[in-house]
Design a protein around this motif. Structure first.
Motif, mmCIF file in Angstrom:
data_model
loop_
_atom_site.group_PDB
_atom_site.id
_atom_site.type_symbol
_atom_site.label_atom_id
_atom_site.label_comp_id
_atom_site.label_asym_id
_atom_site.label_seq_id
_atom_site.Cartn_x
_atom_site.Cartn_y
_atom_site.Cartn_z
ATOM 1 N N ASP A 119 0.827 -1.205 0.000
ATOM 2 C CA ASP A 119 0.000 0.000 0.000
ATOM 3 C C ASP A 119 0.864 1.259 0.000
ATOM 4 O O ASP A 119 0.502 2.263 -0.613
ATOM 5 N N TYR A 120 2.016 1.196 0.677
ATOM 6 C CA TYR A 120 2.928 2.342 0.672
ATOM 7 C C TYR A 120 3.369 2.645 -0.763
ATOM 8 O O TYR A 120 3.348 3.786 -1.221
ATOM 9 N N ARG A 152 1.822 1.667 -3.506
ATOM 10 C CA ARG A 152 0.627 2.060 -4.262
ATOM 11 C C ARG A 152 0.381 3.549 -4.108
ATOM 12 O O ARG A 152 0.092 4.261 -5.054
ATOM 13 N N GLU A 153 0.543 4.009 -2.858
ATOM 14 C CA GLU A 153 0.273 5.399 -2.511
ATOM 15 C C GLU A 153 1.344 6.342 -3.063
ATOM 16 O O GLU A 153 1.042 7.408 -3.592
ATOM 17 N N ASN A 154 2.610 5.905 -2.943
ATOM 18 C CA ASN A 154 3.712 6.843 -3.188
ATOM 19 C C ASN A 154 4.458 6.641 -4.501
ATOM 20 O O ASN A 154 5.203 7.529 -4.901
ATOM 21 N N GLN A 205 0.902 4.935 -8.148
ATOM 22 C CA GLN A 205 -0.250 5.687 -8.633
ATOM 23 C C GLN A 205 0.172 6.901 -9.461
ATOM 24 O O GLN A 205 -0.558 7.337 -10.332
ATOM 25 N N TYR A 206 1.412 7.425 -9.218
ATOM 26 C CA TYR A 206 1.893 8.528 -10.060
ATOM 27 C C TYR A 206 2.083 8.036 -11.491
ATOM 28 O O TYR A 206 1.809 8.708 -12.439
#
Ligand SMILES: C[S@@+](CC[C@H](N)C(=O)[O-])C[C@H]1O[C@@H](n2cnc3c(N)ncnc32)[C@H](O)[C@@H]1O
Length: 256
Positions: free
Chosen positions: A243-244, A246-248, A251-252
């Motif tokens: 998830d880290y 995915r978030e950082n 997704q960019y």
């Protein structure tokens, strides 16, 4: 076009781990230099081919033989694992120059990671994975010792170990300063495969009187045993880093 000498990364010994490119190159060669036990484990791919053991020749004899064989067609060498680590073929490859072609393969490190179902680095657990061997560290004053690499946060992959198990463990314990997970991967992918998992505290007892490192043998050949040490071997990963990322990170990429 002049014929080539193919240095084919053959994996730890199980022909199932040969790459498609390696298989194609092997199929095209009528002469194969195969170290033991590859002449047996690759037998189905070697039928009707002339097989030589490379280590039975001195360097110049070997070159002479290769050059004579090249008049007839391409030549293959089965490289244990592949060229990346601890492969003795660099002199041949450099001398043959453009005639040599190297085909990557599955190294023992890759196959061991898969067999143990563990990645050898892990965020928060392992910062570096270090490939080393007590045979190559040197014995000059000032040369590093195994203990210098055995630091918490490092996974060690120890090839060609020649230290008796108790001595190996004592060296690792001095470096890590505490108990850590360790695994011995013996004859990976070959008949007689054995995997012994434990920690520095119990691995000597678990090994018992099995001679995984040819310590008792007269032979100076390295045993087919890889040692892996470090916390990543026993760590259990959950979804936090997924998830880290995915978030950082990911997704960019998605929105770019
Ligand atoms: C000369 S090195 C060759 C390494 C090879 N180039 C590679 O990429 O895996 C030989 C050492 O590799 C490891 N090794 C090679 N084949 C193995 C196997 N089937 N099972 C376990 N260890 C193996 C052992 O540590 C052995 O002493």
């Amino acid at each position: 076009m002049p014929h080539k000498v193919y240095f084919i990364g053959a994996g730890p010994g199980d022909p199932e781990l040969l790459t498609l490119r390696g298989l194609r190159a092997l199929q095209g060669c009528h002469t194969v230099f195969a170290p033991t036990p590859y002449e047996e484990t690759f037998a189905e791919h070697l039928a009707d081919k002339a097989i030589f053991v490379p280590f039975e020749f001195y360097f110049d004899e070997l070159l002479e033989r290769i050059r004579a064989l090249l008049q007839e067609g391409p030549v293959a060498f089965l490289v244990p694992g592949d060229l990346t680590f601890y492969a003795p073929f660099q002199g041949l490859i450099d001398t043959l120059g453009e005639t040599a072609e190297v085909i990557p393969g599955v190294g023992t490190a890759n196959a061991a990671s898969a067999r143990l179902k563990k990645t050898l680095d892990l965020p928060g657990v392992c910062k570096s994975a270090i490939i080393t061997s007590p045979r190559t560290l040197g014995d000059e004053p000032g040369d590093p010792k195994l203990r210098d690499y055995a630091r918490p946060g490092n996974t060690l992959l120890i090839y060609m170990n020649n230290l008796p198990p108790a001595e190996l463990v004592s060296e690792l314990r001095t470096g890590y300063g505490r108990d850590v997970p360790i695994a011995l991967v013996h004859r990976l992918g070959l008949p007689g495969e054995e995997i012994v998992r434990g920690t520095l505290d119990d691995i000597v007892e678990k090994i018992g009187d099995r001679d995984f490192f040819n310590i008792a043998s007269q032979s100076r050949k390295p045993a087919l045993t890889l040692v892996l040490v470090g916390d990543t071997l026993a760590a259990q990963e959950d979804g936090t880093w997924w998830d880290y990322r995915r978030e950082n990170i990911w997704q960019y990429h998605d929105s770019a």
